[in-house]
Write a protein that holds these residues in place. Sequence first.
Motif, PDB file in Angstrom:
ATOM      1  N   TRP A 141       0.837  -1.205   0.000  1.00 21.67           N
ATOM      2  CA  TRP A 141       0.000   0.000   0.000  1.00 21.67           C
ATOM      3  C   TRP A 141       0.870   1.252   0.000  1.00 21.67           C
ATOM      4  CZ3 TRP A 141      -4.009   2.210  -1.601  1.00 21.67           C
ATOM      5  CH2 TRP A 141      -4.387   3.464  -1.119  1.00 21.67           C
ATOM      6  N   ARG A 142       1.914   1.241   0.798  1.00 22.15           N
ATOM      7  CA  ARG A 142       2.817   2.392   0.845  1.00 22.15           C
ATOM      8  C   ARG A 142       3.437   2.638  -0.545  1.00 22.15           C
ATOM      9  NH1 ARG A 142       5.403   1.094   5.254  1.00 22.15           N
ATOM     10  NH2 ARG A 142       6.892  -0.224   4.200  1.00 22.15           N
ATOM     11  N   ALA A 143       3.881   1.574  -1.183  1.00 17.33           N
ATOM     12  CA  ALA A 143       4.467   1.704  -2.526  1.00 17.33           C
ATOM     13  C   ALA A 143       3.436   2.215  -3.522  1.00 17.33           C
ATOM     14  CB  ALA A 143       5.014   0.359  -2.986  1.00 17.33           C
TER      15      ALA A 143
ATOM     16  N   PHE B  60      -2.882  18.751   2.993  1.00 17.00           N
ATOM     17  CA  PHE B  60      -2.076  17.829   3.783  1.00 17.00           C
ATOM     18  C   PHE B  60      -2.964  16.848   4.553  1.00 17.00           C
ATOM     19  CE2 PHE B  60      -0.184  16.772   7.911  1.00 17.00           C
ATOM     20  CZ  PHE B  60       0.950  16.094   7.490  1.00 17.00           C
ATOM     21  N   PHE B  61      -4.003  17.361   5.220  1.00 16.38           N
ATOM     22  CA  PHE B  61      -4.876  16.490   6.012  1.00 16.38           C
ATOM     23  C   PHE B  61      -5.679  15.541   5.126  1.00 16.38           C
ATOM     24  CE2 PHE B  61      -4.289  19.846   9.307  1.00 16.38           C
ATOM     25  CZ  PHE B  61      -3.647  19.035  10.226  1.00 16.38           C
ATOM     26  N   ILE B  62      -6.085  15.982   3.953  1.00 13.35           N
ATOM     27  CA  ILE B  62      -6.795  15.105   3.018  1.00 13.35           C
ATOM     28  C   ILE B  62      -5.852  14.001   2.539  1.00 13.35           C
ATOM     29  CG2 ILE B  62      -7.817  15.009   0.702  1.00 13.35           C
ATOM     30  CD1 ILE B  62      -9.039  17.810   1.334  1.00 13.35           C
ATOM     31  N   TYR B  63      -4.636  14.359   2.217  1.00 13.40           N
ATOM     32  CA  TYR B  63      -3.649  13.395   1.743  1.00 13.40           C
ATOM     33  C   TYR B  63      -3.341  12.353   2.815  1.00 13.40           C
ATOM     34  CZ  TYR B  63       0.355  11.931  -1.073  1.00 13.40           C
ATOM     35  OH  TYR B  63       1.238  11.223  -1.837  1.00 13.40           O
ATOM     36  N   VAL B  64      -3.088  12.803   4.029  1.00 19.10           N
ATOM     37  CA  VAL B  64      -2.793  11.882   5.131  1.00 19.10           C
ATOM     38  C   VAL B  64      -4.011  11.004   5.424  1.00 19.10           C
ATOM     39  CG1 VAL B  64      -2.286  11.745   7.611  1.00 19.10           C
ATOM     40  CG2 VAL B  64      -0.983  13.292   6.156  1.00 19.10           C
ATOM     41  N   GLY B  65      -5.197  11.599   5.425  1.00 16.11           N
ATOM     42  CA  GLY B  65      -6.422  10.831   5.649  1.00 16.11           C
ATOM     43  C   GLY B  65      -6.623   9.785   4.565  1.00 16.11           C
ATOM     44  N   GLY B  66      -6.348  10.145   3.321  1.00 17.07           N
ATOM     45  CA  GLY B  66      -6.461   9.189   2.221  1.00 17.07           C
ATOM     46  C   GLY B  66      -5.507   8.019   2.378  1.00 17.07           C
TER      47      GLY B  66
END
Length: 176
Positions: free
Chosen positions: A28-30, A76-82
């Motif tokens: 998932w990280r990749a 930033f918060f949307i990206y981290v939440g995603g």
Amino acid sequence: MNTSSTTQNPIRHEVEIQVTREMMIKAWRAWFFKNEHWLGLSLAVLLIGIGVCMDLRDGILGSFSIISLTLLAMGFFIYVGGYWMGRSRAITKLESIIEGKARYTFTEETIQAESSLGSMTLGWAALDEVRQYEDLILLGFRGASYSTLPKAQLTPAALAFLLERAEVNGIKTRGF
């Protein structure tokens, strides 16, 4: 009229895999951070930072700087939440597959996957990308889904066939 009885056996590679939680998190990280827009995002953040620093020379933030910083924080918060939501979905999906086991069958025409959730058969045209990330092979399907295959659990012949079918079908390969 030629009535030769020679039949060709279709090429078929079957592999059984078992994906662990750690493998799924790594995959998932990749997949999430494969975004190729890092340069543009970095440039935007740099420009906003320069603008804010220039605005702070007066000792007060102007409207443009406040709006820019607000949008940057929201992004930033949307990206981290995603990231966390997608990671959670990937782990939940893995946990619903009994022992994380699946069987893949590669033929000249299709990719078939079977697990305790069911089975699917797709043509090679459904595949957008084959990517190696560390010890994993990621099959990226059109429509933003992917499958994780531990490289060590693929036979060399199956991996070579997968890469050959990708090349024949114009599928992107990375990391090999």
